[in-house]
Every structure is written in C-alpha cells, then in structure tokens.
Design a protein around this motif. Structure first.
Motif, PDB file in Angstrom:
ATOM      1  N   ARG A 124      48.255  -2.380  18.770  1.00  0.00           N
ATOM      2  CA  ARG A 124      49.399  -2.628  17.901  1.00  0.00           C
ATOM      3  C   ARG A 124      50.805  -1.708  18.215  1.00  0.00           C
ATOM      4  O   ARG A 124      51.682  -2.206  18.507  1.00  0.00           O
ATOM      5  N   THR A 183      49.806  -8.281  17.986  1.00  0.00           N
ATOM      6  CA  THR A 183      49.391  -8.367  16.643  1.00  0.00           C
ATOM      7  C   THR A 183      47.890  -8.020  16.559  1.00  0.00           C
ATOM      8  O   THR A 183      47.004  -8.894  17.370  1.00  0.00           O
ATOM      9  N   ILE A 195      47.468  -2.982   9.712  1.00  0.00           N
ATOM     10  CA  ILE A 195      46.254  -3.906  10.555  1.00  0.00           C
ATOM     11  C   ILE A 195      45.386  -4.319   9.516  1.00  0.00           C
ATOM     12  O   ILE A 195      44.702  -3.413   8.687  1.00  0.00           O
TER      13      ILE A 195
END
Lengths: 204, 64
Positions: free
Chosen positions: A86, A91, B50
């Motif tokens: 990241r 992504t 995330i």
C-alpha cells in the motif's frame, strides 16, 4: 534464486532457518524470481487490464503491472506485506490466494509462490518462512492456486506462475491440466542451483 | 481502499456480494469501516485502508 547466503542457524536443526538465509525480516523482497515474473507480466499487460498479483509481498510485481497501464490489485495473507504494498501505491487486499475476488474479473493474474521444498517439521515459524517455504514438495500453495485461479480469470484471461526446477514444472502443468488449465512455458532463467520458469495458463 | 474495489471483491467464504459500511474516508478512499456479506452476514474489517478478507479462522494465524 532463493535461500542463498546468511549465517543464522535454527536451534537444533543444524541448518540455517530460511529467514536467516534470506537475511531480511518479515516481508519477501524482490529477487531474481520477482524480476523474471515482472518482466513477463509487463510484456503481457495492456492498458486498462484488470490484474491481480497474488502473494504480492512488497508489491513489486503489482507496481510493475500498474506501470504497464493495468488497474492492479495485490493480495497477501501477511498484514505487513499489505502495508508495504500500500505504501508503494498498490491497491492491497488482505486475503488468501484468489478467495476474496469475484468470478471472471481479471485479465491477468500473477503469482510468485513460496516454492522451496521444506520438511514438515520446519514449516511456518514466521512470515518469511511462509513467504519462502512450499512444503514437502514445494507446491503447498501452488496446488490450491491452480485449483482456484480459473474461477477469477476473464474468458480471455491468463495466469502467470513462477516456479523453479526444484518444484517440478511438469508436475505443476499436469496438476493444472486436471483443473481445467492449459499451460506453456513463456520464460526461463538459469541459476546456479535451479532454473526459474514462468508458466502461462489459460482456461481449457 | 477505493470504492471501485467493490466491483471485484466478494465474500471469501460463499462468494456473495458485500455491503460496505464506511467509518472514515478521505477524498480518495475508505480508510476504515467494514464489509458485511449479504448472504452469511460475516463481517470483514477495513483498517488503515486495507480490507481484511481473510476467513475468520485465518485472521489470527499470525506467525510469531
């Protein structure tokens, strides 16, 4: 090439722990295998492709996909790897292989798996071992990948898998065939103790 | 995670759609929240941008 150099030794085993051989900590960093896979990937990715890098680690291959114009995603079980990827602008999704992705969404899926054959009693000490060790036959994650990757490939999609001569590429292709994938070798590179190959699979 | 990631992710357990519940976002993406399976109801956290789509039994399997 993996597992070279280093001086650490696992207690009682009389041989270096994989993580020590590697000389780095918790996330697999790009090496010859990553570079070979990245080159194969960048030659095949077209602008606007939707791509997935399985076991993205530091995010190296996923970043290569993005540079080649792809809408790239990296997936990894290791939370530290997800964070590194990241930070690199990739992504990132924390997940197991292709499990968290929908059917037929990817034009290209790449996987640089853990492939070093490792005795069972040595397995799974830390994240680096996880990133390197392929179990007794080196195919601990290769086989489940081949069982599941066909589902997420677009009708014209392809999967690129890096394997070593230590992992028996012919057996890998045969296992893939049993799971509806046709494979061919598209790149290869000789190293002192092994040959690295990139296999390309499409749905049969 | 960017919101368009929703186009390609699904519940890792049963492959059904996920509902997105946002807690915190910036101009570009969702920083925290959760993803909830519309079929089995399993909840998957989004932390630090995330999404964690590991099955619950693998979530805590952190090697030392």
């Amino acid at each position: 090439m993996r597992g070279d150099g280093g001086s650490g030794e696992t207690e009682g085993s009389g041989r270096p722990a994989l993580a020590d051989q590697r000389g780095v900590e918790s996330v697999y960093q790009p090496a010859e295998d990553s570079a070979l896979l990245a080159r194969a990937v960048s030659e095949r990715v077209d602008d606007g492709d939707r791509t997935l890098d399985v076991g993205t680690g530091s995010g190296f291959v996923a970043a290569t996909m993005a540079e080649a114009g792809a809408d790239a995603v990296g997936v990894d079980v290791n939370p530290l790897a997800c964070q590194q990827a990241r930070k690199r602008g990739v992504t990132a999704v924390r997940g197991n292989l292709v499990d968290p992705f929908r059917d037929e969404v990817f034009d290209l899926v790449a996987f640089n798996p853990p492939y070093l054959p490792t005795p069972a009693e040595k397995e799974w000490d830390d994240w680096m071992e996880h990133a390197l060790s392929g179990g007794e036959d080196g195919r601990r994650l290769v086989d489940p990948f081949l069982e599941s990757v066909g589902r997420v490939l677009a009708p014209d999609g392809e999967a690129l898998l890096l394997v070593s001569s230590l992992t028996d590429p012919d057996a890998v292709r045969e296992y893939a065939r049993q799971h509806g994938l046709v494979g061919e070798q598209i790149a290869s590179e000789k190293h002192p103790y092994e040959r690295l190959v990139v296999l390309r699979f499409v749905r049969n | 995670m960017k919101e368009d990631l929703m186009d390609i992710i699904c519940c890792p357990l049963d492959k059904h759609d996920l509902d997105l519940e946002v807690e915190e976002r910036d101009d570009e993406e969702i920083l925290s929240g959760q993803l909830v399976c519309t079929e089995c109801g399993e909840v998957f956290p989004i932390e630090d941008g995330i999404p964690n789509l590991l099955p619950p039994d693998m979530r805590d399997e952190a090697p030392a």
